[in-house]
Design a protein around this motif. Structure first.
Motif, PDB file in Angstrom:
ATOM      1  N   CYS A 273       0.827  -1.208   0.000  1.00 46.11           N
ATOM      2  CA  CYS A 273       0.000   0.000   0.000  1.00 46.11           C
ATOM      3  C   CYS A 273       0.864   1.261   0.000  1.00 46.11           C
ATOM      4  O   CYS A 273       0.537   2.245  -0.681  1.00 46.11           O
ATOM      5  CB  CYS A 273      -0.934   0.022   1.212  1.00 46.11           C
ATOM      6  SG  CYS A 273      -2.278  -1.146   1.046  1.00 46.11           S
ATOM      7  N   GLN A 274       1.942   1.235   0.766  1.00 49.64           N
ATOM      8  CA  GLN A 274       2.819   2.403   0.804  1.00 49.64           C
ATOM      9  C   GLN A 274       3.395   2.668  -0.592  1.00 49.64           C
ATOM     10  O   GLN A 274       3.362   3.796  -1.082  1.00 49.64           O
ATOM     11  CB  GLN A 274       3.976   2.192   1.809  1.00 49.64           C
ATOM     12  CG  GLN A 274       3.520   1.961   3.242  1.00 49.64           C
ATOM     13  CD  GLN A 274       2.733   3.147   3.799  1.00 49.64           C
ATOM     14  OE1 GLN A 274       3.110   4.281   3.613  1.00 49.64           O
ATOM     15  NE2 GLN A 274       1.623   2.868   4.470  1.00 49.64           N
ATOM     16  N   ASP A 275       3.888   1.601  -1.218  1.00 50.57           N
ATOM     17  CA  ASP A 275       4.450   1.761  -2.574  1.00 50.57           C
ATOM     18  C   ASP A 275       3.382   2.249  -3.541  1.00 50.57           C
ATOM     19  O   ASP A 275       3.604   3.139  -4.359  1.00 50.57           O
ATOM     20  CB  ASP A 275       5.003   0.416  -3.087  1.00 50.57           C
ATOM     21  CG  ASP A 275       6.215  -0.026  -2.286  1.00 50.57           C
ATOM     22  OD1 ASP A 275       6.741   0.814  -1.516  1.00 50.57           O
ATOM     23  OD2 ASP A 275       6.625  -1.201  -2.422  1.00 50.57           O
ATOM     24  N   GLY A 276       2.214   1.607  -3.444  1.00 56.99           N
ATOM     25  CA  GLY A 276       1.115   1.931  -4.366  1.00 56.99           C
ATOM     26  C   GLY A 276       0.670   3.373  -4.204  1.00 56.99           C
ATOM     27  O   GLY A 276       0.394   4.067  -5.192  1.00 56.99           O
ATOM     28  N   ALA A 277       0.608   3.848  -2.959  1.00 59.49           N
ATOM     29  CA  ALA A 277       0.149   5.215  -2.707  1.00 59.49           C
ATOM     30  C   ALA A 277       1.115   6.210  -3.333  1.00 59.49           C
ATOM     31  O   ALA A 277       0.711   7.209  -3.936  1.00 59.49           O
ATOM     32  CB  ALA A 277       0.015   5.452  -1.215  1.00 59.49           C
ATOM     33  N   ARG A 278       2.413   5.929  -3.186  1.00 56.44           N
ATOM     34  CA  ARG A 278       3.409   6.826  -3.778  1.00 56.44           C
ATOM     35  C   ARG A 278       3.266   6.849  -5.301  1.00 56.44           C
ATOM     36  O   ARG A 278       3.336   7.884  -5.936  1.00 56.44           O
ATOM     37  CB  ARG A 278       4.820   6.421  -3.358  1.00 56.44           C
ATOM     38  CG  ARG A 278       5.210   7.015  -1.997  1.00 56.44           C
ATOM     39  CD  ARG A 278       6.670   6.765  -1.674  1.00 56.44           C
ATOM     40  NE  ARG A 278       6.919   5.371  -1.308  1.00 56.44           N
ATOM     41  CZ  ARG A 278       6.767   4.888  -0.089  1.00 56.44           C
ATOM     42  NH1 ARG A 278       6.373   5.683   0.890  1.00 56.44           N
ATOM     43  NH2 ARG A 278       7.001   3.622   0.168  1.00 56.44           N
ATOM     44  N   ALA A 279       3.024   5.664  -5.878  1.00 52.25           N
ATOM     45  CA  ALA A 279       2.898   5.584  -7.341  1.00 52.25           C
ATOM     46  C   ALA A 279       1.642   6.310  -7.816  1.00 52.25           C
ATOM     47  O   ALA A 279       1.661   7.017  -8.821  1.00 52.25           O
ATOM     48  CB  ALA A 279       2.869   4.125  -7.780  1.00 52.25           C
ATOM     49  N   LYS A 280       0.542   6.157  -7.094  1.00 52.11           N
ATOM     50  CA  LYS A 280      -0.731   6.737  -7.559  1.00 52.11           C
ATOM     51  C   LYS A 280      -0.809   8.235  -7.301  1.00 52.11           C
ATOM     52  O   LYS A 280      -1.360   8.981  -8.088  1.00 52.11           O
ATOM     53  CB  LYS A 280      -1.911   6.062  -6.856  1.00 52.11           C
ATOM     54  CG  LYS A 280      -2.125   4.607  -7.272  1.00 52.11           C
ATOM     55  CD  LYS A 280      -3.073   4.503  -8.447  1.00 52.11           C
ATOM     56  CE  LYS A 280      -3.382   3.040  -8.729  1.00 52.11           C
ATOM     57  NZ  LYS A 280      -4.205   2.843  -9.888  1.00 52.11           N
TER      58      LYS A 280
END
Lengths: 1122, 83
Positions: A273-280
């Motif tokens: 989720c942390q990675d995904g949030a940064r990407a989105k």
């Protein structure tokens, strides 16, 4: 004192061998004071979960079992004592089903003997050896069944069996091998048996029971004749007491999900989720961080990390393979789902509410529905199988139930109605559900329709005889059904009606649910029964989606969405043809041209906003941003329409009604929808703001409201809401008003997140249509059936955007449709066609040049597309005309559009062509092995026109030609084709008829073009004229009935979409008019409609007052929507 | 020996305390000593329909008779005699 219990009971889930619903059986048991009941359907546990629920509701103890018909021994009925017995039942039923074919299980004695744990066995066998073998397997859990069916020897047989059982040391038990709840259902049971046996009641003979005694009787009724076996009654009670099984499987919810070393499922999810949030989001904003932390906290507490990981993993696989996939439904309310890329709509930007998706103490599994490009869905399903193993994953079933059309057909057949009557009956039924729409036989012999309040409308016969329309053409009016019935059919009509009503919603068979996949922690067959699906090597669970939810098991919904395949195909073509790599995921959603297109209602083929109802709403709502599209998707649905939410919103949108709020606290919540409740999320927010509910309480209220079946149920929910509101300083009257508003909406509401997910796809398809219309149409043709309109209507729409639909050509067509670059040569068919089109566009009333009588081969085979009659191939749109990326692309139809040509044949043609183009018809026939039908159809739709060969002559030669092909088995007969005598060429009308018949897609003029002159002479207007007419004028318009809608929400109104060469016209038919002209509408084809023109808010329709058949030279099918 | 009447013979039943006492067929009166079995035949509901209550009776002179009561018409018929 509790007494007798029925331990051998078949319900409608014995498919055609049980004539009562679970509810009826349980009601009968309750009436007789029986406090338990066993369900023992044949070879399956299909009804078990529903039985579990319904029995508990009625306070009856459910006992679960099944009857197995053994191929090598007498039938045996098995009852589960406990969970181990349930496992045995599932294993036995599954093994029997998998050993046989679909609907023909193959159970053996050995199979039953292999899994006796936790089971009680009942046998009606009179064979000492069989009973002895069963006793060896089941010991004292075997009972000899005493069943009195009121046959001549039944009591003697029961006495004899009891004696034999006593000798073998086996106890006895009374059952009635029940097939229906009450004696009245016997007729239905006989009819079901006939449907199963494929015979009529007159032919069935001894295959039907000799009497109607197999109902759920009282203990007293059974004791009348079997009372001398008191122990067998006592044993029924004792067995019922021993059985103790609860089906709640929640404890074993989730299969494990492998995570990298050093991670727990939750810590892995957290990291993703942390990675995904940064990407989105390009970094963590406070809002994102806060929402993410909140959701992860709830997920952690609910123990659902693995559930999210399973979904994440499926989407990861799709992304890897470039398979379009996206979550729909309330999952789109979640930021976790968004940052994991499961859903594609930003919940922060669109102000979505997580609690609609998941609250902490929710007892059911959250639901994530994944839409996957249909063409790739199987690949995803196979991935899930591989990942979790076939023993742990299977498709969920869909129980197909009798609808009025299917039941009318089958019941009429079983009652011996003649085939033509059976057909006519089935066709004359509008509604899929059973209601009073079934025709009623009047004493006079006429058929009438009963209205919803039970009154009988005028007899259709009477109406027709009074006002039989003067046919527009020489065609006569279709005779009424009642005139066609013979004496026997007339006599059986009341029975037919009664049984069709009784059979309503009975399960008919299983099919695979479109996407529901069960994944279990324990091996599947230990938990649920499975059986073969129609699809080879595919198994299906005997439980449906709702059953799986009730059991607390986990299911993934992998739904096929053809629109996503369209998008994938179009994006690939755009890349190939224009060198543009479209990334729809990053497309800004603010393009004004997309909204212009939607406001123009140029939306045929655009996801969710193409329907007739949408076409009526779009000019009123005039969406100008993405939030407006979300509203548009949410409101044009049966629910909001029925709940009368739509008009207040539209009035406010148009400024005709002030935007007002019942309380200032509502303003921030309802501002986006102008003070009208349109989304389920708003119910939660209103309850939280007004009544001070927690999110969980608010969601509970929403669920309870949506399930409330009576005003009393609703009143029970009112007082806590009003109490809470008063405590928040809201006055009593306002609190009650607000409660009334949310209650009215709750039943029908739609969640915003789902509408947002669909709105995104709508936007993407609108974008494609706007900038790349040719690629868009090709995508539409290649992913049929989809959407609201038939390929013929889509072809008309393409032509109105200046895109020719080029006929199938053996040297140009691929297996499927493709985009074809228009030849640039001046004077080619294409350019001349466009020239003519533009010239005629200004007149709009074609003078009708003479029909061409000869085939006119042209080197590009654009013959049909450039017909002398076809002035429609011109871009008449405004927005698309201004923005399209390309104006020189047409659509070439694919070989598979031709009737008689499958994908395999089409691929052979394309492969063979790689060795060099086909030079002639004979060359083609010799090089491609093809059956005569395929050759004929190719010739008839003009696939050889470009080779300069006239179609009629080829037809003559097709029979000889196919013998020359390598596939022809007797080469000795392969003579060269004989030359055809001189034959007249095909007229344009004949060519159009062939298109409609062979591909269903007109490459030349739309069918109405051929009638235009005659219609003009009678002052019948075209759809283009209608647009310019004035409100209230009486007009006559004609067109092909391409869509017929009879929505339940429209209070008996019927809507037709008529198509002509200029576009579509919307026809509204009031109930009384429909009653009068239903036979004309039923005929399909085309109609001439006289009515009043309605021009309201830019929406044009004709309110019909008279309809006449227009007999066409082609047969057209309409799409019917309820 | 058994004799089946293709056209069952009309019969009149005499009842004693709710049980068959005697059967009168034509001029003959058969005293019932035992009801051996009872069964039901209900069928052809889609046409004229059959609704019969069958009894096998043992008579005092040693005959076994299959008789039926037509439940719709309230009439009895002798269908088979076995000695």
């Amino acid at each position: 004192m509790p007494g007798f219990v029925h331990l051998h009971t078949h319900s409608c889930y014995s498919f055609l061998d049980g004539a009562s619903s679970l509810g009826d059986l349980l009601d009968a048991a309750v009436e007789h004071g029986q406090d338990a009941l066993a369900l023992t359907d044949t070879s399956g546990l299909y009804g078990a979960v529903r039985f579990w629920n319904v029995a508990r509701e009625r306070g009856v103890k459910p006992i679960f079992g099944a009857e197995l018909r053994l191929i090598d021994s007498d039938p045996v009925t098995l009852l589960a004592l406990d969970r181990s017995g349930w496992t045995s039942l599932c294993r036995i039923v599954s093994a029997a089903q998998l050993a046989g074919e679909k609907t023909k299980p193959r159970a053996t004695f050995a199979l039953v003997a292999d899994q006796p744990a936790g089971l009680i066995a009942l046998s009606e066998s009179d064979d000492a050896e069989t009973l002895a073998r069963l006793r060896e397997v089941f010991g004292d859990r075997l009972y000899a069944e005493l069943v009195d069916r009121w046959g001549p020897a039944d009591i003697d047989r029961c006495d004899g069996r009891a004696e034999l059982a006593a000798e073998l040391g086996i106890a006895t038990v009374v059952t009635n091998d029940v097939r229906y709840a009450r004696p009245e259902a016997r007729q239905l049971h006989d009819v079901l048996r006939c449907i199963d046996l494929g015979c009529t009641v007159d032919e069935a003979g001894t295959q039907l029971a000799a009497n109607g005694e197999r109902w759920l009787k009282s203990e007293a009724a059974l004791r009348e004749r079997l009372g001398h076996h008191p122990g067998a009654f006592a044993n029924a009670r004792a067995i019922a007491d021993r059985c103790d099984l609860d089906l709640g499987f929640g404890y074993q919810r989730l299969p494990g999900f492998p995570v990298p070393d050093g991670y727990t499922p939750f810590s892995f999810l957290y990291a993703l989720c942390q990675d995904g949030a940064r990407a989105k989001y390009g970094g963590m904003t406070p809002a994102v961080s806060k929402q993410l932390a909140h959701e992860l906290d709830v997920i952690h507490r609910c123990g659902l990390a693995e559930f999210f990981l399973i979904n994440w993993d499926i989407v990861r696989f799709c992304n890897e393979r470039r398979i379009p996939a996206q979550g729909r439904g309330s999952a789109a309310d979640s930021i976790v789902a968004y940052v994991l890329d499961i859903t594609k709509v930003d919940p922060i930007a669109h102000d979505l509410l997580f609690e609609r998706f998941l609250t902490e103490d929710s007892h059911t599994m959250p639901d994530i529905d994944l839409d996957i490009a249909t063409n790739d869905r199987e690949e995803v399903i196979q991935y899930v199988y591989r990942k979790y193993g076939e023993k742990y994953a299977a498709m969920v079933c869909n129980v197909v139930t009798y609808r009025s059309r299917s039941s009318s057909r089958e019941v009429a057949k079983a009652l011996g109605f003649r085939p033509e009557i059976v057909d006519r009956l089935a066709k004359s039924i509008d509604a899929p559900r059973f209601d009073s729409r079934l025709p009623v036989m009047e004493p006079s012999g006429g058929l009438s329709r009963r209205s919803l309040d039970g009154r009988h409308d005028e007899s259709v016969n009477e109406v027709l005889s009074e006002s039989r329309p003067t046919a527009f053409t020489s065609e006569s009016h279709p005779p009424a059904l009642s005139d066609l019935l013979n004496e026997q059919e007339r006599a059986r009509w009341p029975l037919f009606r009664k049984i069709v009503e009784e059979i309503a919603d009975f399960p008919r068979h299983l099919s695979i649910h479109n996407g529901g996949m069960l994944i279990t922690a324990l091996p599947l067959v230990d938990t649920v029964p499975i059986e073969r699906a129609t699809m080879p090597d595919r198994n299906v669970v005997q439980f449906d989606k709702r059953d799986i939810e009730d059991l607390g098991l986990i299911k993934m919904d992998l739904l096929g969405l053809r629109t996503l395949s369209l998008i994938k195909d179009a994006v690939a073509m755009i890349d190939e043809l224009h060198g543009v790599r479209l990334d729809l995921g990053t497309l800004p959603l603010e393009d004004p041209a997309v909204y212009d297109l939607i406001c123009e209602v140029d939306t045929i083929g655009v996801f969710q906003v193409e329907s007739r109802a949408q076409a009526q709403a779009l000019p009123r709502v005039r969406p100008r941003n993405f939030a407006d599209i979300i509203v548009e998707v949410a409101i044009i649905r049966p629910g909001p329409l029925q709940g009368n939410m739509v008009n207040p919103y539209i009035r406010r949108r148009q400024g005709r009604e002030p935007v007002a709020y019942a309380h200032p606290l509502l303003e921030p919540i309802l501002k986006e929808t102008l003070g009208v409740i349109l989304f389920q999320e708003q119910i939660l927010r209103v309850s939280m703001a007004i009544a001070g509910f927690t999110a969980t309480e608010a969601d509970k209220l929403r669920r309870a409201m949506s399930r409330a079946r009576s005003s009393e149920d609703m009143e029970k929910l009112r007082s806590p809401f009003v109490r809470g509101a008063l405590a928040h300083g809201v006055d009593d009257v306002t609190a009650n008003t607000i409660f009334g508003q949310i209650a009215a909406f709750a039943e029908f509401g739609f969640c915003k997140s789902h509408a947002a997910a669909f709105a995104l796809t709508a936007y993407h398809t609108a974008h494609l249509k706007l900038y790349y219309p040719s690629e868009f149409y090709v995508g539409l043709f290649n992913n049929q059936p989809m959407g609201f309109y038939s390929p013929a209507v889509i072809a008309g729409d393409a032509k109105r955007h200046g895109i020719a639909i080029l006929p199938v050509d053996v040297n140009r067509s691929q297996a499927k449709a493709v985009v074809e670059q228009r030849a640039a040569t001046a004077g080619s068919g294409a350019s001349s066609s466009l020239g003519r089109s533009r010239a005629s566009e200004t007149t709009n009333r074609p003078s009708g040049p003479p029909l061409r009588s000869e085939d006119a081969p042209d080197p590009h085979n654009r013959a049909s597309g450039s017909s002398s009659l076809d002035e429609a191939v011109v871009d008449r749109s405004v927005t698309i005309a201004a923005h399209r990326a390309c104006r020189t692309h047409d659509v070439r139809l694919g070989l598979t559009e031709v009737k008689g040509l499958g994908v395999a044949e089409a691929e052979v043609i394309v492969q063979e062509r790689e060795r060099g183009p086909f030079r002639s018809f004979d060359d083609f026939a010799a090089r491609v092995g093809m059956k005569e039908e395929g050759l004929r159809n190719l010739a008839l739709v003009g696939a050889f026109d470009a080779l300069g060969e006239a179609r009629r002559a080829l037809l003559w030669r097709a029979r000889d030609a196919h013998r020359a092909s390598p596939a022809f088995a007797r080469p000795v007969l392969a003579f060269p084709t004989t030359a055809a005598p001189t034959l007249p060429g095909l007229s344009e009308q004949e060519r159009a008829a062939l298109d409609y018949r062979i591909t269903g897609i007109p490459t030349g003029p739309q069918v109405m073009r051929f009638y235009r002159e005659r219609l003009l002479a009678r002052d019948v207007r075209s759809s283009a004229d209608i647009q310019r007419g004035s409100h209230g004028a009486v007009v006559t318009v004609a067109g092909a009935m391409v869509v017929k809608q009879h929505p339940e929400t429209a209070k008996g109104h019927v809507f037709l979409s008529l198509e002509d060469e200029y576009g579509l016209v919307n026809i509204i038919i009031r109930p009384a008019t429909y009653a009068k002209y239903k036979p004309v509408v039923d005929l399909g084809g085309a109609v001439v409609v006289e009515g009043t023109l309605q021009h309201v808010d830019g929406v044009v329709s004709v309110l019909a007052r008279r309809l006449d058949e227009l007999a066409l030279f082609v047969k057209l099918a309409s799409r019917n929507w309820q | 020996m058994s004799r089946l009447f293709a056209d069952p013979l009309p019969a009149h039943m005499e009842w004693h305390e709710g049980e068959p006492g005697a059967l009168r067929v034509g001029n003959r009166r058969l005293v019932v000593v035992e009801v051996v079995r009872r069964w039901r035949v209900d069928g052809e509901w889609w046409a004229d329909g059959i609704a019969r209550e069958y009894l096998t009776l043992r008579t005092a002179d040693g005959l076994l008779c299959d008789i039926y009561g037509d439940r719709r018409r309230g009439e009895w018929f002798l269908q088979r005699v076995m000695d």
